[in-house]
Design a protein around this motif. Structure first.
Motif, mmCIF file in Angstrom:
data_model
loop_
_atom_site.group_PDB
_atom_site.id
_atom_site.type_symbol
_atom_site.label_atom_id
_atom_site.label_comp_id
_atom_site.label_asym_id
_atom_site.label_seq_id
_atom_site.Cartn_x
_atom_site.Cartn_y
_atom_site.Cartn_z
ATOM 1 N N GLN A 269 6.138 -14.556 -7.470
ATOM 2 C CA GLN A 269 7.646 -14.394 -7.318
ATOM 3 C C GLN A 269 8.347 -13.052 -7.559
ATOM 4 O O GLN A 269 9.435 -13.096 -7.456
ATOM 5 N N VAL A 270 8.010 -12.334 -7.946
ATOM 6 C CA VAL A 270 8.213 -10.271 -7.498
ATOM 7 C C VAL A 270 8.075 -10.446 -6.403
ATOM 8 O O VAL A 270 6.586 -10.250 -5.860
ATOM 9 N N SER A 271 9.316 -9.480 -5.297
ATOM 10 C CA SER A 271 9.228 -9.876 -3.764
ATOM 11 C C SER A 271 8.657 -8.133 -3.438
ATOM 12 O O SER A 271 9.045 -7.249 -4.237
ATOM 13 N N THR A 272 8.236 -8.017 -2.546
ATOM 14 C CA THR A 272 7.661 -6.419 -1.671
ATOM 15 C C THR A 272 8.964 -5.747 -1.573
ATOM 16 O O THR A 272 8.919 -5.158 -2.414
ATOM 17 N N ALA A 273 10.449 -6.970 -1.427
ATOM 18 C CA ALA A 273 11.381 -5.661 -1.178
ATOM 19 C C ALA A 273 11.944 -5.322 -2.318
ATOM 20 O O ALA A 273 12.610 -3.816 -2.234
ATOM 21 N N GLN A 274 11.457 -5.972 -3.068
ATOM 22 C CA GLN A 274 12.339 -5.626 -4.947
ATOM 23 C C GLN A 274 11.641 -4.416 -5.491
ATOM 24 O O GLN A 274 12.023 -3.739 -6.209
ATOM 25 N N ILE A 275 10.275 -4.689 -4.607
ATOM 26 C CA ILE A 275 8.799 -3.510 -5.490
ATOM 27 C C ILE A 275 9.534 -2.039 -4.317
ATOM 28 O O ILE A 275 9.497 -1.157 -4.721
ATOM 29 N N ASN B 224 13.103 3.918 -5.661
ATOM 30 C CA ASN B 224 14.507 4.407 -6.914
ATOM 31 C C ASN B 224 13.922 5.124 -7.840
ATOM 32 O O ASN B 224 14.514 6.096 -8.914
ATOM 33 N N ASN B 225 13.008 4.458 -8.551
ATOM 34 C CA ASN B 225 12.846 4.440 -10.126
ATOM 35 C C ASN B 225 10.773 5.592 -9.929
ATOM 36 O O ASN B 225 10.792 6.052 -11.004
ATOM 37 N N TYR B 226 10.561 5.769 -8.988
ATOM 38 C CA TYR B 226 9.246 6.503 -8.737
ATOM 39 C C TYR B 226 9.495 7.164 -8.131
ATOM 40 O O TYR B 226 8.315 8.354 -7.362
ATOM 41 N N GLY B 227 10.068 7.418 -6.946
ATOM 42 C CA GLY B 227 10.755 9.321 -5.953
ATOM 43 C C GLY B 227 9.647 9.046 -4.971
ATOM 44 O O GLY B 227 9.168 9.433 -4.275
ATOM 45 N N ILE B 228 9.548 7.819 -4.364
ATOM 46 C CA ILE B 228 8.268 7.235 -4.205
ATOM 47 C C ILE B 228 8.953 7.679 -2.251
ATOM 48 O O ILE B 228 9.800 6.807 -2.608
ATOM 49 N N ASP B 229 8.251 8.496 -0.898
ATOM 50 C CA ASP B 229 9.363 8.013 0.081
ATOM 51 C C ASP B 229 9.119 6.849 0.829
ATOM 52 O O ASP B 229 8.041 6.016 0.568
ATOM 53 N N SER B 230 10.087 6.378 1.449
ATOM 54 C CA SER B 230 9.325 5.216 1.695
ATOM 55 C C SER B 230 8.965 4.989 2.950
ATOM 56 O O SER B 230 8.196 3.626 3.603
ATOM 57 N N ALA C 34 5.535 6.607 3.554
ATOM 58 C CA ALA C 34 4.596 6.214 2.323
ATOM 59 C C ALA C 34 4.640 5.146 1.969
ATOM 60 O O ALA C 34 3.689 4.153 2.016
ATOM 61 N N ILE C 35 5.411 3.659 2.518
ATOM 62 C CA ILE C 35 4.993 2.667 1.831
ATOM 63 C C ILE C 35 4.746 1.686 2.550
ATOM 64 O O ILE C 35 5.685 1.657 3.772
ATOM 65 N N SER C 36 3.938 0.536 2.915
ATOM 66 C CA SER C 36 3.314 -0.267 4.024
ATOM 67 C C SER C 36 3.854 -1.853 3.327
ATOM 68 O O SER C 36 2.513 -1.896 2.040
ATOM 69 N N GLU C 37 3.826 -2.489 4.134
ATOM 70 C CA GLU C 37 3.394 -4.279 3.080
ATOM 71 C C GLU C 37 1.963 -4.586 3.415
ATOM 72 O O GLU C 37 1.349 -3.861 4.876
ATOM 73 N N ASN C 38 1.367 -5.442 3.159
ATOM 74 C CA ASN C 38 0.375 -6.226 3.857
ATOM 75 C C ASN C 38 0.509 -6.117 5.504
ATOM 76 O O ASN C 38 -0.216 -5.961 5.716
ATOM 77 N N TYR D 167 1.090 -1.383 -0.024
ATOM 78 C CA TYR D 167 -0.197 0.059 0.162
ATOM 79 C C TYR D 167 1.222 1.234 -0.066
ATOM 80 O O TYR D 167 1.542 1.346 0.986
ATOM 81 N N ILE D 168 0.765 2.201 -0.870
ATOM 82 C CA ILE D 168 1.117 3.587 -0.953
ATOM 83 C C ILE D 168 0.350 4.918 -0.533
ATOM 84 O O ILE D 168 -0.840 4.843 -0.812
ATOM 85 N N HIS D 169 1.265 5.024 1.226
ATOM 86 C CA HIS D 169 0.085 6.758 0.781
ATOM 87 C C HIS D 169 0.260 7.331 0.337
ATOM 88 O O HIS D 169 1.385 8.583 0.140
ATOM 89 N N VAL D 170 -0.814 8.040 -0.314
ATOM 90 C CA VAL D 170 -0.455 9.414 -0.752
ATOM 91 C C VAL D 170 -1.740 10.781 -0.711
ATOM 92 O O VAL D 170 -2.155 10.629 -0.926
#
Length: 796
Positions: free
Chosen positions: A628-634, A640-646, A648-652, A486-489
């Protein structure tokens, strides 16, 4: 007068000879009124939270001007316009947050400090150096001294260092001003760069006939709300009602202690009162002396209870504030102060309780005990039948619980008495004595047994309710929070959403957007998760079917379960969602489970909200990842790629933990109060046994002289206690199950609008009973030790 004085002196001497009886009397009503006054105090503080203005002036706030829904601030010109129209009883308030150099957040409230020049300045207790001024400065911030450690401040510091802010304001540490630090509104405007905007405007003593005039001035630029009619007042009613019911239950359990004391003291003084009558004391003088004694006792216990209640309320206020702010939209943190009203409440309730207790000891009632028992049982069964079929209000639901308790209170002692009425089955003399002694013990410990029954039964019922809610909530969150991340915006970013949707590592991007408003004066939220049916796959409908596009056809909306249960909205009904001057028409097509939410909720398609005139806000995005895609990778890619503050990111998993913690806090206060009730029941058993120790000393002395070892007597009495309490536990279990069912089927749906599935945690149930049994043995140990120790002394 001399007669009354003589009788009272004799009664005092009686209690001096029986200190445990006096303690039982005082502790019972004191603890009961402590629980009652603590919750009453919290409830009163919630109602009176606007008795002081934001400037801490003793002038009650009658109305508050708030920004339109969807806006955070008011235009400061509105305040000037109100004053131009003669409304000088208004005060502007500006609230905001500053980030200290330490990273801590300082909550700042700007107020019109010029008020303190024309009205008495609040009695601040400052903590500054000896040679420094303690007066208010326009360029200083007043910070609560209790929060200084949190902000990593000390009284030797002169100024605050702020992040991303060139200003270095002075500060003063002040006692008891709360979370919001105070400063002048002009200085707050400069620090927060508010550019003349306000958070709200407070009205004092706004007459009802002036309301329409003020609303006309405000137009659609602001909302005028009565201080007692805010969202919090509507949403928290059930919460405080249930707390009050639990406190009343605690009072009833505690009152059993005092009832036992009255029963024993009346029996002990019966001969004494007869002698007074024979010596010429008038019946009126004896009655007057008893009335004075009970009135004085009521006041003392109410005073002790009021002080203890103040301590309990302060111990609970942090948890209650957290719950009320998280779930019930509390707008102003509660602060607890001692109130004379709680003392008056305790005094009146204690006096009424004592009067009822004395009446029940009348010989006429005792002689008709069997008739009263039969009539009471029939009346309770009739009431239970009616309430089981017709209970529809919170009061009726709690009344159902009360009658369940009353039925078990009537039946348990009588069943135990019936068990002991059988012929003595033992042949060994000591066991024969124990069986016979248990009959007399039962009569004397009847009240303590009832107290344990009520306390344990209530604890089991609450345990079932809390565990069932926890399990139901976990299952709900498992489906509701089914995305991987989940990403808080803060605002809608269509480009970010499109880029994420095209990312090869992401299977689906969901959205959570909502619009706040009202349905028939009740707070409501209109939400959406997207435009396709798949976006609503996590929604759990009460009908069991999946969400499909048909649910949104013809202005279709999905309402939460609370709308059906609490507010009587039916399938197919049309409701009008209002926000400021705008409205949105909804046809109810289905109902969905919405555990934890206390407000009305509607769900519709994303485009329906966007194309409406309503103000809406995007709160976050949900990401479902490809296999096969891990949450750590995303996470690394998002940063790095989308410039989202860490931050604002929450794992399930983390998101679920936060949600669970918030809802578990709801029952934290319930658990504390329940533990308090159990403690009262155990104190009842302990003090009852201590008060009876003198009466049993002679019996044990006879057995001891016949050759029975004191240690044997000790073991026998402990076995007796275990058997009596164990039998009580056997009745407490069905009582708890019945209460648990009543709470889940009636109280929770009616009070909160949630349908919760029954879940029995057998290991927890067994451990609770064993804990009480062990605690009862420990409580019984002291009186037994006291008795056997006296025998040892006599032998010596």
């Amino acid at each position: 007068m001399a007669e009354i004085k003589l009788i009272l002196t004799t009664h005092i001497a009686y209690f001096r000879r029986h200190p445990w009886l006096l303690l039982l009397f005082i502790v019972g009503l004191s603890l009961g009124s402590a629980l009652l006054t603590a919750i009453a105090g919290l409830n009163q503080e919630a109602k009176n939270r606007h008795s002081k203005s934001s400037a801490l002036i003793d002038s009650a706030v009658s109305h508050i001007v708030k920004p339109p829904i969807g806006q955070d601030y008011l235009d400061g010109k509105l305040w000037l316009k109100l004053r131009e129209n003669g409304f000088t009883n208004t005060q502007p308030v500006l609230r905001g947050k500053l980030t200290l150099d330490s990273g801590k957040t300082l909550y700042v409230q700007g107020i019109n400090s010029l008020l303190w020049m024309s009205q008495p300045i609040p009695a601040f207790s400052t903590q500054v150096g000896e040679n420094e001024s303690t007066g208010f400065a326009f360029d200083a911030i007043m910070i609560d001294s209790n929060r200084a450690q949190r902000y990593q401040l000390n009284k030797d510091d002169k100024k605050l260092t702020l992040q991303n802010n060139p200003h270095t304001p002075k500060f003063v540490l002040v006692d008891d001003i709360g979370v919001w630090s105070l400063t002048d509104i002009a200085y707050a405007d400069m620090l927060l760069n508010a550019k003349g905007k306000l958070s709200f405007i407070e009205f004092t003593a706004l007459a009802s006939e002036q309301v329409s005039q003020v609303e006309a001035i405000l137009g659609h630029k602001a909302r005028l709300i009565a201080s007692q009619e805010q969202d919090f007042d509507a949403l928290s009613e059930a919460f405080f009602f249930n707390l009050a019911a639990l406190a009343l239950l605690g009072y009833i359990v505690a009152a059993f202690l005092s009832f036992n004391a009255i029963k024993l003291s009346i029996a002990g003084r019966k001969k004494l009162l007869t002698q007074f009558n024979l010596l010429g004391c008038s019946k009126q003088a004896i009655t007057t002396a008893i009335v004075i004694e009970f009135t004085l006792m009521s006041f003392i216990t109410a005073l002790l209870g009021s002080v203890a209640g103040f301590v309990i309320a302060n111990a609970l206020v942090l948890d209650i504030n957290r719950t009320l702010m998280g779930l019930y939209q509390l707008d102003k943190a509660l602060t607890i102060g001692w109130q004379w009203q709680t003392l008056a409440l305790g005094f009146i309730v204690n006096l009424a309780t004592l009067a009822v207790m004395v009446v029940t000891q009348k010989n006429t009632l005792k002689n008709q005990s069997q008739t009263l028992f039969t009539l009471s049982l029939l009346g309770i069964l009739a009431a239970l039948s009616y309430l089981y079929l017709n209970a529809s209000t919170e009061f009726e639901a709690l009344l159902l619980c009360f009658f369940i308790l009353a039925m078990f209170v009537l039946l348990t002692p009588n069943c135990l008495q019936g068990l002991l009425s059988f012929k003595n089955p033992f042949k060994q003399p000591l066991w024969q004595w124990l069986f016979a002694d248990s009959k007399s013990q039962l009569t004397e410990l009847r009240i303590a047994i009832v107290a344990i029954l009520v306390a344990l039964g209530s604890a089991i019922g609450m345990q079932i309710m809390v565990k069932s809610f926890s399990n139901t909530l976990n299952a709900h969150l498992e489906k509701q929070l089914s995305a991987d991340m989940y990403i808080h915006v803060d605002k809608f970013q269509s480009e970010l959403r499109a880029n994420l949707s095209n990312d090869v590592d992401i299977q689906r991007v969901g959205i959570y957007m909502a619009s706040n408003g009202y349905i028939d004066a009740m707070p409501a939220k209109l939400a959406s998760f997207g435009n396709s049916a798949d976006a609503f796959s996590h929604i759990n409908l009460t009908s069991g079917e999946r969400v499909n596009q048909a649910h949104f056809a013809n202005n279709g909306c999905i309402a939460n379960e609370q709308a059906l249960i609490k507010h009587g909205i039916k399938l197919g009904d049309t409701v009008l969602f209002r926000q400021n001057q705008h409205s949105f028409l909804c046809r109810i097509s289905a109902f969905a489970y919405d555990y934890g939410n206390t407000a009305l909720g509607l769900i519709t398609l994303e485009d329906n909200i966007k194309h409406s005139p309503l103000h809406w806000q995007v709160y976050g995005l949900s990401l479902t990842l490809n296999e096969q895609v891990s949450t750590a990778q995303i996470t690394e890619k998002l940063i790095n790629n989308y410039g989202i503050d860490s931050a604002a990111i929450s794992e399930n998993k983390r998101f679920k933990e936060i949600a669970n913690k918030l809802f578990n806090d709801t029952f934290k206060v319930t658990k504390v109060l329940n533990g308090f009730i159990l403690a009262i029941a155990l104190i009842s058993l302990c003090i009852s046994l201590l008060s009876l120790s003198a009466q049993h000393a002679k019996q044990l002395a006879v057995l001891n002289s016949l050759g029975v070892d004191p240690s044997q007597l000790h073991k026998l009495k402990l076995i007796q206690t275990i058997i009596l309490v164990g039998f009580t536990c056997l009745f407490a279990i069905p009582l708890g199950l019945a209460l648990g069912l009543a709470l889940l089927k009636y109280v929770m749906p009616i009070a909160f609008g949630w349908t919760i599935h029954f879940y029995l945690d057998i290991p927890a149930l067994i451990s609770t009973c064993l804990f009480l049994l062990l605690s009862a043995v420990v409580c019984a140990y002291l009186p037994m030790k006291r008795l056997t120790a006296s025998l040892h002394r006599k032998e010596g």
